[in-house]
Design a protein around this motif. Structure first.
Motif, PDB file in Angstrom:
ATOM      1  N   SER A 423       0.843  -1.190   0.000  1.00  0.00           N
ATOM      2  CA  SER A 423       0.000   0.000   0.000  1.00  0.00           C
ATOM      3  C   SER A 423       0.883   1.247   0.000  1.00  0.00           C
ATOM      4  O   SER A 423       1.999   1.245   0.529  1.00  0.00           O
ATOM      5  N   ILE A 424       0.327   2.323  -0.568  1.00  0.00           N
ATOM      6  CA  ILE A 424       1.076   3.564  -0.741  1.00  0.00           C
ATOM      7  C   ILE A 424       0.440   4.647   0.114  1.00  0.00           C
ATOM      8  O   ILE A 424      -0.789   4.745   0.217  1.00  0.00           O
ATOM      9  N   ARG A 425       1.275   5.486   0.723  1.00  0.00           N
ATOM     10  CA  ARG A 425       0.819   6.655   1.449  1.00  0.00           C
ATOM     11  C   ARG A 425       1.483   7.885   0.821  1.00  0.00           C
ATOM     12  O   ARG A 425       2.668   7.865   0.513  1.00  0.00           O
ATOM     13  N   TYR A 426       0.681   8.960   0.659  1.00  0.00           N
ATOM     14  CA  TYR A 426       1.144  10.146  -0.053  1.00  0.00           C
ATOM     15  C   TYR A 426       1.366  11.298   0.933  1.00  0.00           C
ATOM     16  O   TYR A 426       0.709  11.396   1.977  1.00  0.00           O
ATOM     17  N   SER A 427       2.288  12.163   0.577  1.00  0.00           N
ATOM     18  CA  SER A 427       2.546  13.377   1.342  1.00  0.00           C
ATOM     19  C   SER A 427       3.226  14.384   0.422  1.00  0.00           C
ATOM     20  O   SER A 427       3.645  14.053  -0.695  1.00  0.00           O
ATOM     21  N   ILE A 428       3.353  15.615   0.929  1.00  0.00           N
ATOM     22  CA  ILE A 428       3.986  16.694   0.162  1.00  0.00           C
ATOM     23  C   ILE A 428       5.307  17.047   0.833  1.00  0.00           C
ATOM     24  O   ILE A 428       5.380  17.168   2.064  1.00  0.00           O
ATOM     25  N   ASP A 429       6.337  17.159   0.020  1.00  0.00           N
ATOM     26  CA  ASP A 429       7.628  17.637   0.527  1.00  0.00           C
ATOM     27  C   ASP A 429       7.479  19.130   0.849  1.00  0.00           C
ATOM     28  O   ASP A 429       7.346  19.959  -0.054  1.00  0.00           O
ATOM     29  N   ARG A 430       7.457  19.449   2.144  1.00  0.00           N
ATOM     30  CA  ARG A 430       7.155  20.817   2.555  1.00  0.00           C
ATOM     31  C   ARG A 430       8.220  21.816   2.113  1.00  0.00           C
ATOM     32  O   ARG A 430       7.952  23.016   2.056  1.00  0.00           O
ATOM     33  N   SER A 431       9.414  21.353   1.831  1.00  0.00           N
ATOM     34  CA  SER A 431      10.411  22.284   1.310  1.00  0.00           C
ATOM     35  C   SER A 431      10.043  22.797  -0.070  1.00  0.00           C
ATOM     36  O   SER A 431      10.504  23.854  -0.489  1.00  0.00           O
ATOM     37  N   SER A 432       9.201  22.042  -0.794  1.00  0.00           N
ATOM     38  CA  SER A 432       8.750  22.492  -2.113  1.00  0.00           C
ATOM     39  C   SER A 432       7.475  23.319  -2.032  1.00  0.00           C
ATOM     40  O   SER A 432       7.077  23.945  -3.014  1.00  0.00           O
ATOM     41  N   ASP A 433       6.810  23.309  -0.865  1.00  0.00           N
ATOM     42  CA  ASP A 433       5.589  24.105  -0.680  1.00  0.00           C
ATOM     43  C   ASP A 433       5.658  24.801   0.675  1.00  0.00           C
ATOM     44  O   ASP A 433       4.900  24.474   1.606  1.00  0.00           O
ATOM     45  N   PRO A 434       6.593  25.760   0.842  1.00  0.00           N
ATOM     46  CA  PRO A 434       6.739  26.398   2.156  1.00  0.00           C
ATOM     47  C   PRO A 434       5.509  27.190   2.574  1.00  0.00           C
ATOM     48  O   PRO A 434       5.258  27.362   3.764  1.00  0.00           O
ATOM     49  N   GLY A 435       4.752  27.677   1.624  1.00  0.00           N
ATOM     50  CA  GLY A 435       3.547  28.426   1.966  1.00  0.00           C
ATOM     51  C   GLY A 435       2.360  27.572   2.323  1.00  0.00           C
ATOM     52  O   GLY A 435       1.309  28.107   2.690  1.00  0.00           O
ATOM     53  N   ARG A 436       2.498  26.229   2.213  1.00  0.00           N
ATOM     54  CA  ARG A 436       1.427  25.279   2.532  1.00  0.00           C
ATOM     55  C   ARG A 436       0.132  25.643   1.795  1.00  0.00           C
ATOM     56  O   ARG A 436      -0.955  25.697   2.370  1.00  0.00           O
ATOM     57  N   PHE A 437       0.262  25.840   0.496  1.00  0.00           N
ATOM     58  CA  PHE A 437      -0.908  26.141  -0.318  1.00  0.00           C
ATOM     59  C   PHE A 437      -1.690  24.885  -0.687  1.00  0.00           C
ATOM     60  O   PHE A 437      -2.848  24.978  -1.078  1.00  0.00           O
ATOM     61  N   PHE A 438      -1.061  23.709  -0.578  1.00  0.00           N
ATOM     62  CA  PHE A 438      -1.697  22.491  -1.070  1.00  0.00           C
ATOM     63  C   PHE A 438      -1.644  21.417   0.000  1.00  0.00           C
ATOM     64  O   PHE A 438      -0.837  21.469   0.953  1.00  0.00           O
ATOM     65  N   TYR A 439      -2.521  20.443  -0.183  1.00  0.00           N
ATOM     66  CA  TYR A 439      -2.619  19.297   0.709  1.00  0.00           C
ATOM     67  C   TYR A 439      -2.940  18.083  -0.155  1.00  0.00           C
ATOM     68  O   TYR A 439      -3.713  18.178  -1.116  1.00  0.00           O
ATOM     69  N   VAL A 440      -2.316  16.955   0.178  1.00  0.00           N
ATOM     70  CA  VAL A 440      -2.578  15.736  -0.570  1.00  0.00           C
ATOM     71  C   VAL A 440      -3.156  14.697   0.376  1.00  0.00           C
ATOM     72  O   VAL A 440      -2.691  14.543   1.525  1.00  0.00           O
TER      73      VAL A 440
END
Length: 800
Positions: A423-440
């Protein structure tokens, strides 16, 4: 000749004078030319006789050409060379012989009485083959020469005392292996120091002492040749040959010398390559990168150098497009490398046929067999736990900037390439989205917005989505997602700058006083187009009018003439600016118009500046209002500062303090009625009622750290709840003073183990009687002072 004969015709004075002239006797020449016939005295006659003996050319009775003497005389007595003798020597010792020239007195000596010549040193012809000397016979009594000085040569006669020598030895030579018989190898030369013109002392003959039957030497020239066919370098590659040179034509008694000739067989390509094994077994991980080494194969070749060069290639097999083989020029091995990425799930093994060949062939050895060989290589692909793989490998998403928070803009999909399919779990590399505009979404990979997007602030987002295997978190895959924020018409046009116009008092109606333009932060695809008009409240302005030029500019024109400064020196003209977006947005800008005095050419001379100067005096009411505003502002500032200080106090919990979360206790002071106002989870199920009913706590704000951690998967499907959670997340992120805890309450009470128990005065009003402090006497010495102050005894009014 040395004789005592005198001239018979002494009276021929003319002839004598000529002879004396030629001999340089000027005194006699003078005498002869004078023609005097006087007879000579006895002394003059003797003197003339001596000079004639010295200078008159006469026939000699001894001519000494050369003497011969053998070299290397080893006797103890001086070696007799020869004898000098003059015809004038009568044996009475009146003649003295003198020897001069090369070696006189050192190598050779002469008996000055007998004329015998002896050698007093050992002679070596190889050092010097002849000596040139001069002999002279003198009258012992007077020292006058009896004979003219005579020159002769003593030659040293050679004997065979030098053996032949190889001045260039020892020699080093090479000859190709497998050469035919008689192939020339090298020529050696011996040198004999003896006289080659005398006898056979310097006649050299060559012979071979060591090196048969492989080589031979020509006796006269010293040329060495091969004497055996098919000499194989791989069997023996080095030979030491000894050559002898003997003088006297090789006859018995001749002297001999030897030299060594080191002969090496050079390699030729007479051996075909052969693989030592006909089957190779190799393995490689499926994660091996391209160009990594799988294994090596080698074909043995007994030759060396260029003749051992190899070239490896694949000639058959099912992995010709998956693997490569290259030749290492230093070690002549075939290196098998990965050409394409491997996959254990797609193919687990490969079989290849490898051929090794000699690129440099010699035609005369082709009959020895094919100069190539083949082997089989079996390669097994080993399975490894690979990170998740995204399909596709890159995402490009376009989203309008007015998208709602929580909207799914893309579904990110990854899979486990292994057979286990974890099984796969997803996340966002926060260094690429410092403003936290997105959520996965952690399970589905749904990429959603978590904050409002603004194209004018940030039009591109490059984020990295990570995929982690649930059973092996070390296996992480990543994919780049580029989000382009599309423009919507959310910015109204505005003046490009602050406009301030001037109108002359003598201006005529319809005169242009200002050109205005606008800017808009939006960027519509069809381009910007602005519409200008007077604001509705100034639509019937009697002083000025506006003309839209339809090129994003507008002209402001006078509608009348006769402006007067003393009547009104400033006009404010509101102008409405609208764009061509959908929906259309507009704004109102104000143009300030000053009435100025101008000359006849329309050049401004002066303008009234009263509009920019505040009145000097203020009324009492206005002054009171200003002071009241200042007081209110000071109170607000102090209140804000106190609230910030209260929020910044560290939440330090002592060991004996209890931590309460949604717990109400009534046996201590507590927190008042706010104890019952903890966060109600039911608000998540009915966001609208929660916004109206739930009263937020004043002392804390909940912080949502991770939606995937606190929100169940069932709630994610509910758009209302999901959007509400994301909204709350955005509010929490924007609140700079949110405490770092969630519904944490602390109470400052005495704690357990206190002998004084509670010191609260809440229960002090339960009775109207006077408070009794007799219990203070039971608290011990530490409360003695307090007991003395409040405690009263019946006897003397004191406790102690």
């Amino acid at each position: 000749m040395w004789t005592s004969d005198r001239m018979s015709n002494a009276k021929n004075w003319l002839g004598l004078g000529v002879s004396l002239y030629f001999w340089g006797l000027m005194d006699l020449t003078t005498l002869a030319l004078s023609g005097s016939a006087r007879p000579l005295t006895k002394s003059q006659e003797d003197n003339l006789s001596d000079k004639l003996l010295l200078h008159q050319r006469m026939k000699r009775s001894w001519v000494w050409n050369q003497f011969f003497v053998l070299e290397e005389y080893t006797g103890t007595d001086p070696l007799y060379v020869g004898k000098l003798h003059s015809d004038m020597d009568r044996g009475d010792g009146s003649i003295k012989y003198i020897l001069s020239g090369e070696g006189a007195g050192i190598v050779f000596t002469i008996d000055d009485t007998t004329g015998d010549i002896h050698a007093i040193q050992r002679l070596d012809r190889e050092e010097r083959s002849q000596y040139t000397l001069r002999a002279q016979a003198l009258d012992r009594r007077t020292g006058r020469p009896m004979e003219p000085e005579s020159e002769f040569i003593i030659k040293i006669q050679d004997i065979n005392d030098n053996e032949p020598k190889f001045l260039d030895g020892p020699y080093v030579a090479s000859v190709p292996e497998m050469s035919p018989v008689g192939t020339s190898v090298i020529q050696v030369t011996a040198t004999d120091a003896d006289d080659p013109t005398y006898g056979n002392s310097a006649r050299v003959v060559y012979s071979i002492l060591q090196g048969q039957p492989y080589f031979s030497v020509e006796s006269r020239t010293g040329l060495i040749r091969t004497a055996l066919m098919n000499m194989d370098r791989e069997a023996k590659d080095y030979y030491e040959v000894i050559i002898q040179a003997k003088d006297m034509g090789g006859q018995l008694g001749g002297l001999a010398g030897t030299t060594t000739v080191n002969i090496t067989l050079s390699d030729v390509n007479d051996n075909p390559p052969r693989f030592p094994q006909k089957h190779y077994q190799m393995s490689v991980l499926e994660s091996a990168p391209v160009s990594s080494t799988v294994g090596r194969v080698v074909a043995k070749d007994l030759d060396e150098g260029i003749n051992a060069d190899m070239k490896y290639s694949f000639v058959d097999g099912d992995g010709l497009d998956v693997f490569d083989i290259n030749t290492d020029p230093n070690y002549q091995v075939g290196i098998i490398t990965v050409r394409k990425p491997l996959s254990f799930e797609s193919k687990k093994s490969y079989t290849l046929k490898v051929e090794g060949t000699n690129p440099h062939l010699e035609m005369r050895f082709l009959n020895l067999g094919p100069f190539r060989d083949t082997t089989t290589v079996h390669i097994s692909v080993e399975d490894v736990d690979e990170p998740p793989v995204f399909e596709p490998s890159f995402y490009f998403v376009e989203v309008p900037e007015d998208v709602e928070i929580g909207t799914t803009i893309q579904i990110i999909s990854a899979r486990d390439p292994d057979v286990t399919n974890n099984s796969i779990r997803y996340s966002i590399d926060r260094s690429s989205d410092p403003g936290r505009f997105f959520y996965v979404d952690i399970a589905t990979g749904a990429l959603m917005t978590a904050r409002p997007l603004d194209r004018e602030d940030l039009s591109w987002h490059n984020i990295t989505v990570l995929a982690v295997e649930l059973n092996n978190p070390s296996q992480v895959g990543s994919v780049s997602v580029t989000v382009k924020v599309l423009d919507v018409n959310d910015n109204a046009p505005q003046f490009s700058r602050f406009y301030e116009a001037f109108v002359c008092e003598n201006a005529n109606a319809g005169q242009l006083i200002q050109t205005v333009s606008a800017v808009d932060q939006d960027d519509p695809q069809e381009g910007q187009h602005f519409y200008y008009s007077l604001a509705p409240e100034a639509a019937n302005n009697p002083n000025f009018t506006l003309r839209d030029n339809q090129d994003n500019t507008a002209w402001i024109l006078t509608r009348r003439s006769g402006f007067r400064q003393h009547e009104q020196n400033i006009f404010y003209l509101p102008i409405l600016i609208a764009d061509n977006g959908r929906p259309m947005l507009s704004s109102t800008g104000t143009l300030t118009v000053h009435v100025c005095s101008c000359d006849d050419d329309g050049v401004v001379m002066s303008c009234n500046a009263e509009a920019y100067i505040l009145p000097v005096s203020l009324s009492r009411g206005a002054l009171i209002a200003i002071l009241a505003c200042i007081f209110v502002l000071l109170v607000l500032v102090l209140l804000i500062l106190s609230m910030r200080r209260y929020r910044k106090q560290p939440y330090i919990i002592d060991e004996e303090e209890n931590i309460h979360e949604n717990i109400v206790r009534y046996d201590d002071e507590g927190g008042g009625e706010e104890d019952t106002e903890a966060f109600d989870i039911a608000a998540m199920w009915n966001p609208r009622e929660a916004q109206l009913v739930v009263k937020s706590r004043q002392d804390m704000l909940p912080e949502i750290e991770s939606l995937s951690r606190y929100v169940s998967q069932m709630c994610i499907t509910d758009n209302n709840v999901h959007n509400y959670v994301l909204t709350k997340l955005y509010e929490a992120d924007m609140d700079l003073w949110a405490p770092p805890f969630d519904s944490l309450q602390t109470y400052m009470f005495e704690g357990n183990g206190s002998v004084a128990e509670s010191l609260s005065s809440l229960q002090s009003v339960t009775t109207d009687s006077d408070q009794s402090y007799d219990y203070l006497t039971d608290w011990g010495p530490r409360f003695k002072k307090l007991a003395e102050m409040y405690g009263i005894t019946e006897g003397n009014g004191a406790l102690w």
